[in-house]
Write a protein that holds these residues in place. Structure first.
Motif, PDB file in Angstrom:
ATOM      1  N   PRO A 325       0.799  -1.230   0.000  1.00 55.15           N
ATOM      2  CA  PRO A 325       0.000   0.000   0.000  1.00 55.15           C
ATOM      3  C   PRO A 325       0.832   1.280   0.000  1.00 55.15           C
ATOM      4  CG  PRO A 325       0.082  -0.904   2.199  1.00 55.15           C
ATOM      5  CD  PRO A 325       0.958  -1.783   1.344  1.00 55.15           C
ATOM      6  N   GLY A 326       2.037   1.203  -0.538  1.00 50.22           N
ATOM      7  CA  GLY A 326       2.908   2.381  -0.575  1.00 50.22           C
ATOM      8  C   GLY A 326       4.221   2.091   0.108  1.00 50.22           C
ATOM      9  N   MET A 327       4.520   2.826   1.174  1.00 54.24           N
ATOM     10  CA  MET A 327       5.793   2.647   1.875  1.00 54.24           C
ATOM     11  C   MET A 327       5.705   1.384   2.745  1.00 54.24           C
ATOM     12  SD  MET A 327       6.884   6.539   2.909  1.00 54.24           S
ATOM     13  CE  MET A 327       5.471   6.849   3.956  1.00 54.24           C
ATOM     14  N   ARG A 328       6.140   0.252   2.204  1.00 54.07           N
ATOM     15  CA  ARG A 328       5.839  -1.050   2.786  1.00 54.07           C
ATOM     16  C   ARG A 328       6.800  -1.502   3.894  1.00 54.07           C
ATOM     17  NH1 ARG A 328       6.337  -6.477   2.719  1.00 54.07           N
ATOM     18  NH2 ARG A 328       4.438  -7.659   2.649  1.00 54.07           N
ATOM     19  N   GLY A 329       7.807  -0.711   4.193  1.00 51.96           N
ATOM     20  CA  GLY A 329       8.840  -1.173   5.112  1.00 51.96           C
ATOM     21  C   GLY A 329       8.345  -1.614   6.470  1.00 51.96           C
ATOM     22  N   LEU A 330       7.247  -1.032   6.968  1.00 51.47           N
ATOM     23  CA  LEU A 330       6.751  -1.404   8.287  1.00 51.47           C
ATOM     24  C   LEU A 330       6.185  -2.824   8.289  1.00 51.47           C
ATOM     25  CD1 LEU A 330       6.578  -0.249  11.120  1.00 51.47           C
ATOM     26  CD2 LEU A 330       4.319   0.667  10.579  1.00 51.47           C
ATOM     27  N   PHE A 331       5.649  -3.256   7.160  1.00 47.05           N
ATOM     28  CA  PHE A 331       5.118  -4.611   7.060  1.00 47.05           C
ATOM     29  C   PHE A 331       6.232  -5.650   7.207  1.00 47.05           C
ATOM     30  CE2 PHE A 331       1.945  -1.978   5.131  1.00 47.05           C
ATOM     31  CZ  PHE A 331       0.734  -2.605   5.387  1.00 47.05           C
ATOM     32  N   LEU A 332       7.439  -5.304   6.794  1.00 45.69           N
ATOM     33  CA  LEU A 332       8.576  -6.211   6.940  1.00 45.69           C
ATOM     34  C   LEU A 332       8.854  -6.480   8.406  1.00 45.69           C
ATOM     35  CD1 LEU A 332      11.077  -4.600   4.375  1.00 45.69           C
ATOM     36  CD2 LEU A 332       9.295  -6.286   3.918  1.00 45.69           C
ATOM     37  N   LEU A 333       8.763  -5.446   9.222  1.00 46.17           N
ATOM     38  CA  LEU A 333       9.002  -5.602  10.657  1.00 46.17           C
ATOM     39  C   LEU A 333       7.915  -6.452  11.310  1.00 46.17           C
ATOM     40  CD1 LEU A 333      10.129  -1.941  11.410  1.00 46.17           C
ATOM     41  CD2 LEU A 333      11.530  -3.978  11.775  1.00 46.17           C
ATOM     42  N   VAL A 334       6.671  -6.262  10.883  1.00 45.26           N
ATOM     43  CA  VAL A 334       5.580  -7.073  11.436  1.00 45.26           C
ATOM     44  C   VAL A 334       5.808  -8.551  11.147  1.00 45.26           C
ATOM     45  CG1 VAL A 334       3.111  -7.577  11.297  1.00 45.26           C
ATOM     46  CG2 VAL A 334       3.896  -5.200  11.330  1.00 45.26           C
ATOM     47  N   GLU A 335       6.137  -8.885   9.916  1.00 44.74           N
ATOM     48  CA  GLU A 335       6.344 -10.291   9.566  1.00 44.74           C
ATOM     49  C   GLU A 335       7.546 -10.871  10.291  1.00 44.74           C
ATOM     50  OE1 GLU A 335       5.930 -14.078   7.696  1.00 44.74           O
ATOM     51  OE2 GLU A 335       4.562 -12.430   8.160  1.00 44.74           O
ATOM     52  N   ALA A 336       8.608 -10.088  10.446  1.00 43.23           N
ATOM     53  CA  ALA A 336       9.790 -10.578  11.159  1.00 43.23           C
ATOM     54  C   ALA A 336       9.450 -10.911  12.603  1.00 43.23           C
ATOM     55  CB  ALA A 336      10.911  -9.545  11.091  1.00 43.23           C
ATOM     56  N   VAL A 337       8.698 -10.046  13.252  1.00 42.79           N
ATOM     57  CA  VAL A 337       8.320 -10.287  14.647  1.00 42.79           C
ATOM     58  C   VAL A 337       7.441 -11.522  14.755  1.00 42.79           C
ATOM     59  CG1 VAL A 337       6.989  -9.368  16.594  1.00 42.79           C
ATOM     60  CG2 VAL A 337       8.604  -7.895  15.368  1.00 42.79           C
ATOM     61  N   ARG A 338       6.510 -11.670  13.840  1.00 46.07           N
ATOM     62  CA  ARG A 338       5.651 -12.859  13.869  1.00 46.07           C
ATOM     63  C   ARG A 338       6.475 -14.133  13.708  1.00 46.07           C
ATOM     64  NH1 ARG A 338       0.411 -11.047  10.134  1.00 46.07           N
ATOM     65  NH2 ARG A 338      -0.724  -9.947  11.781  1.00 46.07           N
ATOM     66  N   GLN A 339       7.458 -14.101  12.841  1.00 43.67           N
ATOM     67  CA  GLN A 339       8.306 -15.280  12.664  1.00 43.67           C
ATOM     68  C   GLN A 339       9.085 -15.588  13.945  1.00 43.67           C
ATOM     69  OE1 GLN A 339       8.701 -17.532  10.315  1.00 43.67           O
ATOM     70  NE2 GLN A 339       7.338 -16.658   8.768  1.00 43.67           N
ATOM     71  N   LEU A 340       9.639 -14.574  14.571  1.00 37.96           N
ATOM     72  CA  LEU A 340      10.449 -14.799  15.767  1.00 37.96           C
ATOM     73  C   LEU A 340       9.603 -15.209  16.966  1.00 37.96           C
ATOM     74  CD1 LEU A 340      12.981 -11.875  15.292  1.00 37.96           C
ATOM     75  CD2 LEU A 340      13.452 -14.317  15.083  1.00 37.96           C
ATOM     76  N   ARG A 341       8.347 -14.855  16.952  1.00 39.74           N
ATOM     77  CA  ARG A 341       7.429 -15.295  18.006  1.00 39.74           C
ATOM     78  C   ARG A 341       6.854 -16.694  17.733  1.00 39.74           C
ATOM     79  NH1 ARG A 341       3.175 -10.368  18.636  1.00 39.74           N
ATOM     80  NH2 ARG A 341       4.325  -8.940  20.009  1.00 39.74           N
ATOM     81  N   GLY A 342       7.042 -17.174  16.513  1.00 43.28           N
ATOM     82  CA  GLY A 342       6.422 -18.439  16.146  1.00 43.28           C
ATOM     83  C   GLY A 342       4.949 -18.297  15.840  1.00 43.28           C
ATOM     84  N   GLU A 343       4.545 -17.141  15.287  1.00 44.49           N
ATOM     85  CA  GLU A 343       3.143 -16.838  15.028  1.00 44.49           C
ATOM     86  C   GLU A 343       2.815 -16.784  13.538  1.00 44.49           C
ATOM     87  OE1 GLU A 343       2.295 -14.080  18.992  1.00 44.49           O
ATOM     88  OE2 GLU A 343       2.502 -13.132  17.018  1.00 44.49           O
ATOM     89  N   ALA A 344       3.464 -17.611  12.748  1.00 47.19           N
ATOM     90  CA  ALA A 344       3.212 -17.607  11.307  1.00 47.19           C
ATOM     91  C   ALA A 344       2.831 -19.011  10.847  1.00 47.19           C
ATOM     92  CB  ALA A 344       4.440 -17.092  10.559  1.00 47.19           C
ATOM     93  N   PRO A 345       1.698 -19.528  11.295  1.00 44.82           N
ATOM     94  CA  PRO A 345       1.320 -20.902  10.948  1.00 44.82           C
ATOM     95  C   PRO A 345       1.248 -21.117   9.447  1.00 44.82           C
ATOM     96  CG  PRO A 345      -0.563 -19.671  11.805  1.00 44.82           C
ATOM     97  CD  PRO A 345       0.649 -18.843  12.065  1.00 44.82           C
ATOM     98  N   GLY A 346       1.755 -22.258   9.014  1.00 43.94           N
ATOM     99  CA  GLY A 346       1.763 -22.595   7.593  1.00 43.94           C
ATOM    100  C   GLY A 346       3.006 -22.138   6.876  1.00 43.94           C
ATOM    101  N   ARG A 347       3.573 -21.031   7.341  1.00 43.04           N
ATOM    102  CA  ARG A 347       4.773 -20.488   6.701  1.00 43.04           C
ATOM    103  C   ARG A 347       5.888 -20.262   7.718  1.00 43.04           C
ATOM    104  NH1 ARG A 347       1.317 -16.195   7.637  1.00 43.04           N
ATOM    105  NH2 ARG A 347       2.261 -14.245   8.382  1.00 43.04           N
ATOM    106  N   GLN A 348       5.735 -20.809   8.912  1.00 42.53           N
ATOM    107  CA  GLN A 348       6.670 -20.582   9.994  1.00 42.53           C
ATOM    108  C   GLN A 348       8.051 -21.154   9.688  1.00 42.53           C
ATOM    109  OE1 GLN A 348       6.190 -18.859  13.040  1.00 42.53           O
ATOM    110  NE2 GLN A 348       8.416 -19.098  13.068  1.00 42.53           N
ATOM    111  N   VAL A 349       9.088 -20.328   9.879  1.00 40.03           N
ATOM    112  CA  VAL A 349      10.460 -20.797   9.788  1.00 40.03           C
ATOM    113  C   VAL A 349      10.778 -21.501  11.096  1.00 40.03           C
ATOM    114  CG1 VAL A 349      12.883 -20.134   9.529  1.00 40.03           C
ATOM    115  CG2 VAL A 349      11.103 -18.898   8.251  1.00 40.03           C
ATOM    116  N   GLU A 350      10.984 -22.789  11.021  1.00 41.02           N
ATOM    117  CA  GLU A 350      11.151 -23.601  12.217  1.00 41.02           C
ATOM    118  C   GLU A 350      12.352 -23.139  13.041  1.00 41.02           C
ATOM    119  OE1 GLU A 350       9.768 -26.382  14.799  1.00 41.02           O
ATOM    120  OE2 GLU A 350       8.884 -25.850  12.870  1.00 41.02           O
ATOM    121  N   GLY A 351      12.108 -22.889  14.327  1.00 40.23           N
ATOM    122  CA  GLY A 351      13.180 -22.532  15.239  1.00 40.23           C
ATOM    123  C   GLY A 351      13.809 -21.184  15.003  1.00 40.23           C
TER     124      GLY A 351
END
Length: 375
Positions: A325-351
């Motif tokens: 939706p334009g300046m997308r850099g903030l979405f990168l941080l959201v996805e990174a945090v979800r991965q590190l929390r283990g909150e990305a079911p289906g696409r989770q990077v294990e460990g």
């Protein structure tokens, strides 16, 4: 005073096709959700970072959100804005200038075009340095395409390798229920699409969506009161390169070469330590060259590296398939945090324990890189 700083709350607003909300409403929705995600009360928020909305961007957004911050940032450097703002916010919190800083963004870029509130073309004007390029029709996409062509000429990078970036992004988006486009695509689909700016076809370019998101950073003292495990800011870096293409020394080197080196050095870590990378991908070439410049492979080897696909990259589908939706850099941080929390079911990077986020702004004009980790 240097205090450890953590990301304690993240959230998206409604994204994709949002025809009835205003950008302010998306800001508010994302902010409320991020606060709820953190478990902290809004009264702890004494800092706000915002850009891209209003005549007085952070002031108007703060008023709409009912906040009266004593620390603000309105740095605007394109898509890298949010990584740069995260670095500034982390420094401010570490130094005791703020306790909790909210980064928030919202845009109705797609809906505005649909409703006729703006045209499809984005103009940065023709004043200043741009006066030497605008008369010749050198558009933003053409600038990225020219840089991609230089990399292809210099290192033998192929259209198929660039197309692989789009295919991998779509594969990730297929696992993300929030992604806008989830149907599978092939390299042939990418290569056979309508040409936008050689070598980019439609699927080499990011989608256009509506949406917003928010990220809350806080000092270590607040972590015991948060609802979820903290994600720590370990190192940051920022760099600006050019605005006039004739001032760019090497089209095959992005400003991430500097911001990444700084972030890794300050974190005391290396690319080999990372479990994933979230990088700005308005065009396929951006992914390839950013991975090179962050040090995941040698300069010129980005083509074979993205073909191998050993490193999880843009696990939500990125700007090529999830949302842009334009300046997308903030979405990168959201996805990174979800991965590190283990909150990305289906696409989770294990460990996943360590990750890097790198935003790019303008036409490789700026870069911000943030290294994150969980305890």
């Amino acid at each position: 005073m240097r205090r450890p700083v953590a990301i304690v709350g993240v959230a998206l607003s409604d994204c994709g096709r949002v025809d009835t909300a205003t950008p302010y409403a998306l800001h508010a929705q994302a902010a409320r959700r991020a606060l709820a995600d953190s478990g902290l009360d809004r009264s702890v928020v004494d800092g706000l970072a915002s850009a891209g909305l209003g005549t007085l961007a952070p002031v108007e957004v703060a008023e709409y959100l009912g906040l009266r911050p004593r620390w603000v940032d309105s740095t605007s450097v394109g898509g890298a804005t949010w990584e740069v703002m995260a670095a500034h916010a982390a420094d401010a919190i570490a130094a005791g200038h703020a306790e909790a800083v909210l980064l928030v963004y919202g845009s109705t870029a797609r809906a505005d075009i649909r409703a006729g509130r703006r045209t499809a073309n984005l103009s940065f004007g023709a004043r200043g340095p741009l006066q030497f390029e605008v008369p010749y029709g050198h558009t933003l996409v053409a600038k990225y395409a020219m840089a991609a062509r230089r990399h292809m000429h210099q290192y033998g990078t192929t259209p198929e390798q660039l197309a692989t970036v789009a295919v991998r992004a779509r594969e990730n988006a297929a696992l993300n229920p929030e992604a806008m486009f989830r149907d599978p695509i092939t390299v042939d689909d990418v290569l056979s699409g309508p040409l936008i700016a050689d070598p980019f076809t439609t699927l080499h370019c990011c989608l256009r969506s509506d949406g917003g998101c928010a990220v809350l950073l806080a000092a270590r003292e607040y972590v015991p009161d948060t609802a979820k495990a903290p994600v720590w800011v370990l190192g940051t870096g920022e760099h600006v390169s050019h605005t006039t293409m004739s001032e760019w020394e090497d089209f095959t080197v992005s400003p991430a070469a500097v911001s990444g080196r700084l972030a890794f050095r300050r974190a005391g870590l290396a690319p080999a330590d990372m479990d994933f990378a979230q990088v700005y991908d308005a065009f396929t070439y951006m992914t390839l060259v950013t991975l090179e410049d962050l040090g995941f492979c040698a300069k010129g080897e980005g083509g074979p590296y993205v073909e191998q696909g050993t490193l999880p990259v843009n696990t939500d589908g990125g700007g090529l398939s999830a949302c842009h939706p334009g300046m997308r850099g903030l979405f990168l941080l959201v996805e990174a945090v979800r991965q590190l929390r283990g909150e990305a079911p289906g696409r989770q990077v294990e460990g996943a324990r360590l990750g890097v986020v790198s935003g790019t702004g303008g036409w490789f004009c700026s870069s911000g890189t943030v290294v994150l980790g969980r305890a």
